[in-house]
Design a protein around this motif. Structure first.
Motif, PDB file in Angstrom:
ATOM      1  N   GLY A   1       9.697  -7.807   4.002  1.00 25.07           N
ATOM      2  CA  GLY A   1      10.646  -8.109   4.600  1.00 25.07           C
ATOM      3  C   GLY A   1      11.718  -8.651   4.152  1.00 25.07           C
ATOM      4  N   GLN A   2      11.608  -8.767   2.596  1.00 26.99           N
ATOM      5  CA  GLN A   2      12.550  -9.622   1.801  1.00 26.99           C
ATOM      6  C   GLN A   2      13.946  -8.815   1.336  1.00 26.99           C
ATOM      7  N   ALA A   3      13.349  -7.250   1.427  1.00 26.55           N
ATOM      8  CA  ALA A   3      14.211  -6.465   0.697  1.00 26.55           C
ATOM      9  C   ALA A   3      14.087  -5.569   2.164  1.00 26.55           C
ATOM     10  N   VAL A   4      15.021  -4.974   1.753  1.00 27.14           N
ATOM     11  CA  VAL A   4      15.658  -3.627   2.918  1.00 27.14           C
ATOM     12  C   VAL A   4      16.561  -2.090   2.037  1.00 27.14           C
ATOM     13  N   ILE A   5      16.291  -1.102   3.059  1.00 29.81           N
ATOM     14  CA  ILE A   5      16.672  -0.032   2.354  1.00 29.81           C
ATOM     15  C   ILE A   5      18.009   0.223   3.074  1.00 29.81           C
TER      16      ILE A   5
ATOM     17  N   MET B   1      18.614  -3.227  -0.858  1.00 28.79           N
ATOM     18  CA  MET B   1      19.314  -4.319  -0.565  1.00 28.79           C
ATOM     19  C   MET B   1      18.250  -5.917  -0.480  1.00 28.79           C
ATOM     20  N   PRO B   2      18.934  -6.959  -0.972  1.00 34.44           N
ATOM     21  CA  PRO B   2      18.404  -8.352  -0.258  1.00 34.44           C
ATOM     22  C   PRO B   2      18.620  -8.180   1.386  1.00 34.44           C
ATOM     23  N   LYS B   3      17.381  -8.956   2.149  1.00 39.02           N
ATOM     24  CA  LYS B   3      17.677  -8.925   3.317  1.00 39.02           C
ATOM     25  C   LYS B   3      18.558  -9.665   4.123  1.00 39.02           C
ATOM     26  N   HIS B   4      18.627 -10.654   2.840  1.00 37.62           N
ATOM     27  CA  HIS B   4      20.277 -12.043   3.284  1.00 37.62           C
ATOM     28  C   HIS B   4      21.309 -11.069   3.041  1.00 37.62           C
ATOM     29  N   ALA B   5      21.402  -9.912   2.178  1.00 42.06           N
ATOM     30  CA  ALA B   5      23.025  -9.573   2.075  1.00 42.06           C
ATOM     31  C   ALA B   5      23.117  -8.029   3.092  1.00 42.06           C
ATOM     32  N   VAL B   6      22.267  -8.020   3.887  1.00 41.39           N
ATOM     33  CA  VAL B   6      22.852  -7.198   5.224  1.00 41.39           C
ATOM     34  C   VAL B   6      23.378  -7.341   6.050  1.00 41.39           C
ATOM     35  N   PRO B   7      24.282  -7.305   6.492  1.00 43.14           N
ATOM     36  CA  PRO B   7      24.734  -8.049   7.539  1.00 43.14           C
ATOM     37  C   PRO B   7      24.042  -7.777   8.370  1.00 43.14           C
ATOM     38  N   LYS B   8      24.161  -9.328   9.304  1.00 44.07           N
ATOM     39  CA  LYS B   8      23.192  -8.921  10.356  1.00 44.07           C
ATOM     40  C   LYS B   8      23.088  -8.283  11.910  1.00 44.07           C
ATOM     41  N   GLU B   9      24.442  -7.348  11.843  1.00 42.15           N
ATOM     42  CA  GLU B   9      24.422  -6.454  13.166  1.00 42.15           C
ATOM     43  C   GLU B   9      23.431  -5.112  12.254  1.00 42.15           C
ATOM     44  N   PHE B  10      23.127  -5.204  11.702  1.00 48.67           N
ATOM     45  CA  PHE B  10      22.220  -3.985  11.344  1.00 48.67           C
ATOM     46  C   PHE B  10      21.226  -4.039  11.941  1.00 48.67           C
ATOM     47  N   PHE B  11      20.687  -5.223  12.245  1.00 45.00           N
ATOM     48  CA  PHE B  11      19.452  -6.252  12.501  1.00 45.00           C
ATOM     49  C   PHE B  11      19.030  -5.844  14.510  1.00 45.00           C
ATOM     50  N   ASP B  12      20.245  -5.318  14.551  1.00 41.44           N
ATOM     51  CA  ASP B  12      20.566  -5.748  16.403  1.00 41.44           C
ATOM     52  C   ASP B  12      19.525  -4.413  16.615  1.00 41.44           C
TER      53      ASP B  12
END
Length: 75
Positions: A48-52, A64-75
């Motif tokens: 879960g450290q990287a995502v597509i 992308m590294p997970k921390h680089a993705v805007p938080k709204e994409f995880f809701d």
């Protein structure tokens, strides 16, 4: 849009990762073999450290590294 890595066909995932690790600038002077870099990305995805990330506007998929993705994409 986030794409779960485990929902991709294995060959598709491998191609995506290989493309990512072979791009200009991704080795940063690192002489690590490509297969090792592929394994590192697979590990980061599984932990879960990287995502597509799929960008609807450009119709492009990127890792992308997970921390680089805007938080709204995880809701």
């Amino acid at each position: 849009m986030l794409i779960p890595y485990d929902q991709l066909e294995p060959d598709t995932l491998t191609s995506l990762i290989e493309d990512f690790v072979s791009r200009d600038g991704t080795d940063n002077g690192d002489d690590t073999p490509q297969e090792t870099r592929v394994l590192r990305v697979r590990h980061a995805l599984s932990k879960g450290q990287a995502v597509i990330f799929f960008d609807l506007e450009s119709q492009q998929c990127q890792l992308m590294p997970k921390h680089a993705v805007p938080k709204e994409f995880f809701d």
